[in-house]
Each structure stands twice: as C-alpha cells, then as structure tokens.
Scaffold this active site. Sequence first.
Site, PDB file in Angstrom:
ATOM      1  N   ASP A  48       0.819  -1.221   0.000  1.00 32.63           N
ATOM      2  CA  ASP A  48       0.000   0.000   0.000  1.00 32.63           C
ATOM      3  C   ASP A  48       0.850   1.267   0.000  1.00 32.63           C
ATOM      4  O   ASP A  48       0.402   2.338   0.382  1.00 32.63           O
ATOM      5  CB  ASP A  48      -0.967  -0.009   1.189  1.00 32.63           C
ATOM      6  CG  ASP A  48      -0.224  -0.095   2.511  1.00 32.63           C
ATOM      7  OD1 ASP A  48       1.012  -0.291   2.488  1.00 32.63           O
ATOM      8  OD2 ASP A  48      -0.872   0.036   3.560  1.00 32.63           O
ATOM      9  N   HIS A 254      26.026   5.520 -16.448  1.00 27.27           N
ATOM     10  CA  HIS A 254      24.877   5.724 -15.541  1.00 27.27           C
ATOM     11  C   HIS A 254      25.065   4.997 -14.221  1.00 27.27           C
ATOM     12  O   HIS A 254      24.122   4.463 -13.654  1.00 27.27           O
ATOM     13  CB  HIS A 254      23.574   5.278 -16.222  1.00 27.27           C
ATOM     14  CG  HIS A 254      23.157   6.211 -17.321  1.00 27.27           C
ATOM     15  ND1 HIS A 254      22.201   5.895 -18.262  1.00 27.27           N
ATOM     16  CD2 HIS A 254      23.570   7.462 -17.637  1.00 27.27           C
ATOM     17  CE1 HIS A 254      22.060   6.910 -19.095  1.00 27.27           C
ATOM     18  NE2 HIS A 254      22.878   7.872 -18.743  1.00 27.27           N
ATOM     19  N   ASP A 271      27.682  13.210 -10.831  1.00 28.83           N
ATOM     20  CA  ASP A 271      26.674  13.798 -11.731  1.00 28.83           C
ATOM     21  C   ASP A 271      25.381  13.778 -10.933  1.00 28.83           C
ATOM     22  O   ASP A 271      24.724  12.739 -10.832  1.00 28.83           O
ATOM     23  CB  ASP A 271      26.574  12.961 -13.014  1.00 28.83           C
ATOM     24  CG  ASP A 271      25.598  13.559 -14.024  1.00 28.83           C
ATOM     25  OD1 ASP A 271      24.827  14.452 -13.653  1.00 28.83           O
ATOM     26  OD2 ASP A 271      25.617  13.101 -15.184  1.00 28.83           O
ATOM     27  N   ASP A 282      21.400  20.079 -13.600  1.00 28.65           N
ATOM     28  CA  ASP A 282      22.169  18.899 -14.027  1.00 28.65           C
ATOM     29  C   ASP A 282      23.648  19.292 -14.035  1.00 28.65           C
ATOM     30  O   ASP A 282      24.077  20.058 -14.904  1.00 28.65           O
ATOM     31  CB  ASP A 282      21.684  18.494 -15.434  1.00 28.65           C
ATOM     32  CG  ASP A 282      22.257  17.160 -15.897  1.00 28.65           C
ATOM     33  OD1 ASP A 282      22.988  16.519 -15.129  1.00 28.65           O
ATOM     34  OD2 ASP A 282      21.960  16.778 -17.050  1.00 28.65           O
ATOM     35  N   HIS A 365      28.832   9.617 -25.671  1.00 29.70           N
ATOM     36  CA  HIS A 365      27.541  10.316 -25.578  1.00 29.70           C
ATOM     37  C   HIS A 365      27.654  11.673 -26.246  1.00 29.70           C
ATOM     38  O   HIS A 365      28.741  12.115 -26.621  1.00 29.70           O
ATOM     39  CB  HIS A 365      27.088  10.443 -24.115  1.00 29.70           C
ATOM     40  CG  HIS A 365      28.048  11.166 -23.202  1.00 29.70           C
ATOM     41  ND1 HIS A 365      28.137  12.539 -23.155  1.00 29.70           N
ATOM     42  CD2 HIS A 365      28.953  10.700 -22.303  1.00 29.70           C
ATOM     43  CE1 HIS A 365      29.035  12.878 -22.243  1.00 29.70           C
ATOM     44  NE2 HIS A 365      29.559  11.780 -21.720  1.00 29.70           N
ATOM     45  N   HIS A 369      21.966  18.272 -23.919  1.00 35.48           N
ATOM     46  CA  HIS A 369      20.545  18.000 -24.148  1.00 35.48           C
ATOM     47  C   HIS A 369      19.765  19.176 -23.597  1.00 35.48           C
ATOM     48  O   HIS A 369      20.256  19.920 -22.742  1.00 35.48           O
ATOM     49  CB  HIS A 369      20.129  16.690 -23.451  1.00 35.48           C
ATOM     50  CG  HIS A 369      20.550  16.619 -22.000  1.00 35.48           C
ATOM     51  ND1 HIS A 369      19.838  17.222 -20.985  1.00 35.48           N
ATOM     52  CD2 HIS A 369      21.619  16.040 -21.399  1.00 35.48           C
ATOM     53  CE1 HIS A 369      20.442  16.999 -19.825  1.00 35.48           C
ATOM     54  NE2 HIS A 369      21.545  16.298 -20.045  1.00 35.48           N
ATOM     55  N   HIS A 376      16.127  15.651 -19.143  1.00 41.12           N
ATOM     56  CA  HIS A 376      16.263  15.556 -20.605  1.00 41.12           C
ATOM     57  C   HIS A 376      14.959  16.125 -21.124  1.00 41.12           C
ATOM     58  O   HIS A 376      13.965  15.418 -21.248  1.00 41.12           O
ATOM     59  CB  HIS A 376      16.469  14.112 -21.053  1.00 41.12           C
ATOM     60  CG  HIS A 376      17.777  13.547 -20.579  1.00 41.12           C
ATOM     61  ND1 HIS A 376      18.100  12.226 -20.675  1.00 41.12           N
ATOM     62  CD2 HIS A 376      18.859  14.133 -20.002  1.00 41.12           C
ATOM     63  CE1 HIS A 376      19.315  12.020 -20.176  1.00 41.12           C
ATOM     64  NE2 HIS A 376      19.791  13.169 -19.756  1.00 41.12           N
ATOM     65  N   GLU A 408      28.315  19.070 -21.678  1.00 45.08           N
ATOM     66  CA  GLU A 408      28.851  18.015 -20.815  1.00 45.08           C
ATOM     67  C   GLU A 408      29.759  17.015 -21.518  1.00 45.08           C
ATOM     68  O   GLU A 408      29.455  15.835 -21.615  1.00 45.08           O
ATOM     69  CB  GLU A 408      27.698  17.263 -20.145  1.00 45.08           C
ATOM     70  CG  GLU A 408      26.596  16.772 -21.073  1.00 45.08           C
ATOM     71  CD  GLU A 408      25.558  15.929 -20.316  1.00 45.08           C
ATOM     72  OE1 GLU A 408      25.973  14.979 -19.630  1.00 45.08           O
ATOM     73  OE2 GLU A 408      24.362  16.228 -20.420  1.00 45.08           O
ATOM     74  N   TYR A 412      36.254   8.640 -21.139  1.00 47.09           N
ATOM     75  CA  TYR A 412      36.126   7.434 -20.310  1.00 47.09           C
ATOM     76  C   TYR A 412      37.096   6.398 -20.862  1.00 47.09           C
ATOM     77  O   TYR A 412      36.882   5.867 -21.957  1.00 47.09           O
ATOM     78  CB  TYR A 412      34.684   6.925 -20.356  1.00 47.09           C
ATOM     79  CG  TYR A 412      33.691   8.055 -20.138  1.00 47.09           C
ATOM     80  CD1 TYR A 412      33.340   8.468 -18.860  1.00 47.09           C
ATOM     81  CD2 TYR A 412      33.162   8.759 -21.238  1.00 47.09           C
ATOM     82  CE1 TYR A 412      32.480   9.541 -18.666  1.00 47.09           C
ATOM     83  CE2 TYR A 412      32.301   9.832 -21.054  1.00 47.09           C
ATOM     84  CZ  TYR A 412      31.953  10.218 -19.766  1.00 47.09           C
ATOM     85  OH  TYR A 412      31.108  11.287 -19.587  1.00 47.09           O
ATOM     86  N   ARG A 429      33.926  13.675 -16.561  1.00 46.95           N
ATOM     87  CA  ARG A 429      32.901  14.465 -17.253  1.00 46.95           C
ATOM     88  C   ARG A 429      32.786  15.786 -16.526  1.00 46.95           C
ATOM     89  O   ARG A 429      32.941  15.838 -15.295  1.00 46.95           O
ATOM     90  CB  ARG A 429      31.552  13.722 -17.270  1.00 46.95           C
ATOM     91  CG  ARG A 429      30.428  14.491 -17.941  1.00 46.95           C
ATOM     92  CD  ARG A 429      29.203  13.636 -18.332  1.00 46.95           C
ATOM     93  NE  ARG A 429      28.493  13.045 -17.220  1.00 46.95           N
ATOM     94  CZ  ARG A 429      28.598  11.778 -16.844  1.00 46.95           C
ATOM     95  NH1 ARG A 429      29.389  10.957 -17.517  1.00 46.95           N
ATOM     96  NH2 ARG A 429      27.920  11.319 -15.811  1.00 46.95           N
ATOM     97  N   GLU A 431      30.074  19.053 -16.504  1.00 45.38           N
ATOM     98  CA  GLU A 431      28.754  19.414 -17.034  1.00 45.38           C
ATOM     99  C   GLU A 431      28.219  20.671 -16.381  1.00 45.38           C
ATOM    100  O   GLU A 431      28.179  20.771 -15.148  1.00 45.38           O
ATOM    101  CB  GLU A 431      27.769  18.254 -16.783  1.00 45.38           C
ATOM    102  CG  GLU A 431      26.348  18.570 -17.206  1.00 45.38           C
ATOM    103  CD  GLU A 431      25.407  17.373 -17.101  1.00 45.38           C
ATOM    104  OE1 GLU A 431      25.644  16.489 -16.246  1.00 45.38           O
ATOM    105  OE2 GLU A 431      24.438  17.328 -17.874  1.00 45.38           O
TER     106      GLU A 431
HETATM  107  N1  GLY Z   1      22.426  13.474 -15.497  1.00 50.03           N
HETATM  108  C1  GLY Z   1      21.942  13.030 -16.730  1.00 50.03           C
HETATM  109  C2  GLY Z   1      22.696  13.618 -17.828  1.00 50.03           C
HETATM  110  O1  GLY Z   1      23.739  14.200 -17.610  1.00 50.03           O
HETATM  111  O2  GLY Z   1      22.264  13.630 -18.940  1.00 50.03           O
HETATM  112 MN    MN Z   2      23.092  16.015 -18.614  1.00 48.48          MN
HETATM  113 MN    MN Z   3      24.244  15.005 -15.695  1.00 51.33          MN
END
Ligand code: GLY
Ligand code: MN
Ligand code: MN
Length: 465
Positions: A48, A254, A271, A282, A365, A369, A376, A408, A412, A429, A431
């Site tokens: 529940d 991720h 991140d 982000d 990547h 975005h 996103h 970003e 890697y 990374r 960002e």
């Molecule tokens: N934190 C998700 C991205 O950087 O797209």
């Molecule tokens: Mn991002």
């Molecule tokens: Mn991110």
Amino acid sequence: MNFLSELASPIAVDVYRNRRERVLAALRAQGGGVAIVSTAPEVMRNRDTDYPFRHDSYFYYLTGFTEPEATLVLNANARDGEPASILFCREKNAERETWEGFRFGPEAARDAFGLDAAHPIAALDEQVPRLIADQPALFYSLGTSAEIDAQVRGWLAAVRAQGRSGVRAPSKALHLLPIIDEMRLVKDAHEVAIMRRAASISAEAHLRAMRACRPGMREYEIEAELLYTFRRHGAQAPAYGSIVAAGANACVLHYPAGNAIARDGDLILIDAACELDGYASDITRTFPASGRFTPAQRELYDIVLAAQAAAIGATRAGASFDAPHQAAVKVLSQGLLDTGIIDKTKVGSVDDVIAERAYMRFYMHRTGHWIGMDVHDAGEYREADGPRDEEGARPWRRLAAGNMLTVEPGLYVRAAEDVPERYWNIGIRIEDDALVTATGCELLTREVPVAADEIEALMRESASN
Ligand code: GLY
Ligand code: MN
Ligand code: MN
C-alpha cells in the site's frame, strides 16, 4: 505523498494563464477543437505504499497544479461566457485530508490557479463527451500511454452513442504535445528564475561534497552530502538518480552511487543535481579523492575542460544545436591523439579520428541536451523539414535565446592493452547548464569551480579545516 506539495515560490497564476492562452491560440490556428491533458498517474511501489507522486510536466506547465488525479480541458471554441480552461480535480475530503494532507478542491483550485471553471475529477467521464461533442478535433498526448488512449476511446464512444440526438464526435485526433514542446523550449522569466535557484542549490551541493570528501569515504556517504544540501534549501528531490562514481566506476555512464570506497589516487565523478518546484538542474564535476590530481588525471581533465570551453564558445543563438558537440569532439579527438590513447600511427589526423568515429570508444555520448522541467527536456533537436544529411536525418535545429541546454563533454578510458596504462580507468565528465542568449550563453552552474587548480585549492582549504 506528493513531493511538490510545498512549492518554494508562490503560484504564478498569470504565467500559467498566459501559457493556456497560447495553447488555445495554437489550437485555433489549427482549426479549433478541444485539448485534454492529464497529470501523471499515482504508481504503487509495494503493497500500500506509492512512489512519491510527481505531476506530469505538460500538465504542470499549463496549470501549476501539483495534486494527483487532475485533468485540464481547453476548449478553443468556447463561446462568449463559456469556460475555455476547465480543471477537473479531487474534491475536498476531510477524512482523506487527515491521512494525506491538504487538497484544494475544485472551487478553491479554480480561484487559486486562475481557471475559468473546475469540477470534481469524478465528473470527468460524464463531462468530457459533452465538451468534445461537435468539436472539429481532439488534441491530446496521442499514443503516449495505453491508458490515455483507452480513456479517449471511451469518450469518443460515448459521443458516438448519442449520434441519434444529432451530435457528432470529433473527426480528427491530433497530437497536443508538439505545440507545448515548442513553448517549453524557450524558457520564460519565471522558469529561468527557478532554474537559476535550482542550479545554485546543486552547485552548493557539489561544493559541499568536494569539501567533505576524504580518501576512505564510500560513494553513498558522499551522496548523502548532496541529498542533504538539496533538501536543506527546499529542493523537493534529486532531478535524476545521483551518480557518485569512484575510480573505474566513473567509466560506467549511468553508475548509481554505490558503496565503493574512494581511495587515495582515485577520481570521483559526481553527476547529481536537484529538482526545485518542478525544474531540473544537471551538474557533473570530477575531482581527486585526495584533493590532488595525478599527472595523468590532470592531462585528461584539462582536455575535457578545453573541450567544454570550446563547446561553450559554440553555444549561442543562431548556431546549430550540433555545433557545441562538434567543437567538443574536435578538442577531445586532438587530446586522444596527443596522449597516445588513440594511436597516431593507426589513425592519422584529427579529421580521421572524427570521420572514423574513433573517439567514440572514449566519448560515447553527445555533448548536451535540452533541460527544463525534465532533465532531458521536451523539444525537437531537428528542424521540421529541410535537406536531409547522408544518413537521412533532418537538419539540426538552430539555438534560440531562452533555450536551456547542458554542456557536458567527457572522456572514459577503460583498461585495455592498446591504451597507455597511465590512463587506465580514468573517467571524467564536466557538465554545466547553459542559458542561450543573443550573443552567447550564460552558465547557471558555475558557483562550483571547474578549473583543476581551483578544485585543488578548494579541497586543500577544506583539508586544513
Ligand atoms: N544526469 C543526466 C545527464 O547528464 O544527462
Ligand atoms: Mn546532462
Ligand atoms: Mn548530468
């Protein structure tokens, strides 16, 4: 539980009313009709207990209303005196409010959120067939959920069942969301103000994590510093699952914060960022657990930072959405050649690295975005038409003032025989969130440093405290 039951900012009634007016005008421009948009369903977690309720972003964009079980109907063909914006929501209920907290109820919601009319949600199935009868078109989130499609089928069937009394069902069903997506792409002042605040809270969380970090800490302990800061400043939740990755874990894109120990000599990639009043931020920063980059880490870090600077330089109104990515890829590719991570004798020049996509083994990547209510965010990345490229894709969209996007880049490098060992298991990374302006862009997330020297200075300071 509704995690947005307390907003940090007051309800901006005029902002939501104005957005509804714009949608109504867009419906009229397409021949008129009725639009229906519901908030998200409540989802059971176990037995529940529900997942914390998070409203639907489109519904929220047009109403500011955060309770579950709510639907907005917009009637672009409302005659004088008829309501054009109609909310359906839960009724007041003393018993349920004792368990779950305050509900506006239709009457108070109508007044507080500036709607023309409001009814109990229980009346939806009776009222909608009446509202869509004899309308030329029904606009809704076409084909995005089996439940919504079934609901619409039920409403259309109910109108058709009255065919003998002379009413007709709409003959067209049109997708509503692209109209709202175009609006969401350009942030208004209300949104920018909330996103600035979200960015600022997230930046402070990163500062706190950097200051708290010591070799020997576990990833989840560092995550706790972030979550503490989000809530401490009124952000309702993380905008997405926090990534806190020590050492080789940073090469997993991720990776969720786990229980690995950050050891002396490791980099930590964080991140993580908060959602405030329905808007995301982000941020990614990568820093040494010990407070000092090793020479190899520093080399790669500076390449990623230079790639980010190039991408930021390419982010301005009128530029292609792809321009920042291409600028970053060029710098990263050069860096991969200079460090010998990509063997010059095998892939000759930067142009070859790019043409053969050899960089994608280390940078898989894209560079950014859209960001807004969703991390996103909604909105097309390509123009609606125009000449297609060699892969058949439509041209990239041009950036416009008011767009908000992330920048970003990363690298890697996993352990592999053909890669110099000194770079093994380094994941980096960086960002930031950028608001596009007429002449360039403004970074909303720079209250946390990015330069390696500044990060080291900050960590040195906190180590001595
Ligand atoms: N934190 C998700 C991205 O950087 O797209
Ligand atoms: Mn991002
Ligand atoms: Mn991110």
